[in-house]
Scaffold this motif. Sequence first.
Motif, PDB file in Angstrom:
ATOM      1  N   LEU A  21      14.361 -17.458  12.073  1.00  0.00           N
ATOM      2  CA  LEU A  21      14.731 -18.835  11.731  1.00  0.00           C
ATOM      3  C   LEU A  21      14.366 -19.166  10.287  1.00  0.00           C
ATOM      4  O   LEU A  21      15.158 -19.780   9.567  1.00  0.00           O
ATOM      5  CB  LEU A  21      14.081 -19.822  12.702  1.00  0.00           C
ATOM      6  N   LYS A  22      13.187 -18.766   9.842  1.00  0.00           N
ATOM      7  CA  LYS A  22      12.776 -19.024   8.454  1.00  0.00           C
ATOM      8  C   LYS A  22      13.683 -18.278   7.487  1.00  0.00           C
ATOM      9  O   LYS A  22      14.022 -18.806   6.421  1.00  0.00           O
ATOM     10  CB  LYS A  22      11.316 -18.616   8.223  1.00  0.00           C
ATOM     11  N   THR A  23      14.093 -17.073   7.833  1.00  0.00           N
ATOM     12  CA  THR A  23      15.002 -16.304   6.983  1.00  0.00           C
ATOM     13  C   THR A  23      16.329 -17.030   6.845  1.00  0.00           C
ATOM     14  O   THR A  23      16.850 -17.200   5.736  1.00  0.00           O
ATOM     15  CB  THR A  23      15.205 -14.887   7.553  1.00  0.00           C
ATOM     16  N   LEU A  24      16.879 -17.475   7.967  1.00  0.00           N
ATOM     17  CA  LEU A  24      18.152 -18.190   7.928  1.00  0.00           C
ATOM     18  C   LEU A  24      18.026 -19.511   7.177  1.00  0.00           C
ATOM     19  O   LEU A  24      18.950 -19.930   6.477  1.00  0.00           O
ATOM     20  CB  LEU A  24      18.685 -18.422   9.344  1.00  0.00           C
ATOM     21  N   GLN A  25      16.883 -20.166   7.316  1.00  0.00           N
ATOM     22  CA  GLN A  25      16.648 -21.423   6.605  1.00  0.00           C
ATOM     23  C   GLN A  25      16.630 -21.185   5.091  1.00  0.00           C
ATOM     24  O   GLN A  25      17.163 -21.976   4.334  1.00  0.00           O
ATOM     25  CB  GLN A  25      15.324 -22.036   7.055  1.00  0.00           C
ATOM     26  N   SER A  26      16.044 -20.078   4.673  1.00  0.00           N
ATOM     27  CA  SER A  26      15.883 -19.856   3.232  1.00  0.00           C
ATOM     28  C   SER A  26      17.101 -19.222   2.567  1.00  0.00           C
ATOM     29  O   SER A  26      17.378 -19.524   1.406  1.00  0.00           O
ATOM     30  CB  SER A  26      14.636 -19.009   2.955  1.00  0.00           C
ATOM     31  N   VAL A  27      17.849 -18.375   3.283  1.00  0.00           N
ATOM     32  CA  VAL A  27      18.966 -17.681   2.622  1.00  0.00           C
ATOM     33  C   VAL A  27      20.335 -18.087   3.148  1.00  0.00           C
ATOM     34  O   VAL A  27      21.347 -17.658   2.616  1.00  0.00           O
ATOM     35  CB  VAL A  27      18.817 -16.141   2.705  1.00  0.00           C
TER      36      VAL A  27
END
Length: 113
Positions: free
Chosen positions: A17-23
Motif C-alpha cells: 500500500l505504501k509503495t502504491l501510495q508513493s509511486v
Amino acid sequence: MGDRTDIWQGTLSLMVLKTLQSVGAQHGYGIARRIEQTSGDLLALNYGTLYPALVKLEQEGYVETEWGSSDNNRRAKFYRITRAGHRRIASETKSWQQTSEIMARFLALESAR
C-alpha cells in the motif's frame, strides 16, 4: 549486498500500500522491485507471496486493478490504491509505530547479569 531476509508476516500489505501510495499504479513485478529497492535490497520478496497478498488487498477493497501494458508492451494487471487503502495505511502506520516504540524500550533494557 548483505544477507537478504524474508518479509515479516503482517508487513507485506502495508509495504504494498505504501509503495502504491508513493509511486502510483504499478504491476506486480514493479511493486516487488520497488519494495526490494526501498529496503536497500535487504528484503527478499517471494513472488508467490506477493500475488496472493495483492488478491487479498483487492478483495478487501484496498486496491483496484486495471489491465494495461507494461514497459515491455506485455499485458499486465496494474494495481492502484483506493480511499480505503489510504485509511488502512494510516491505521497500520500508527500500530507499527506503537509496536516499534514498545520494542525499543525492551531493546534498551540493560542486562541484569
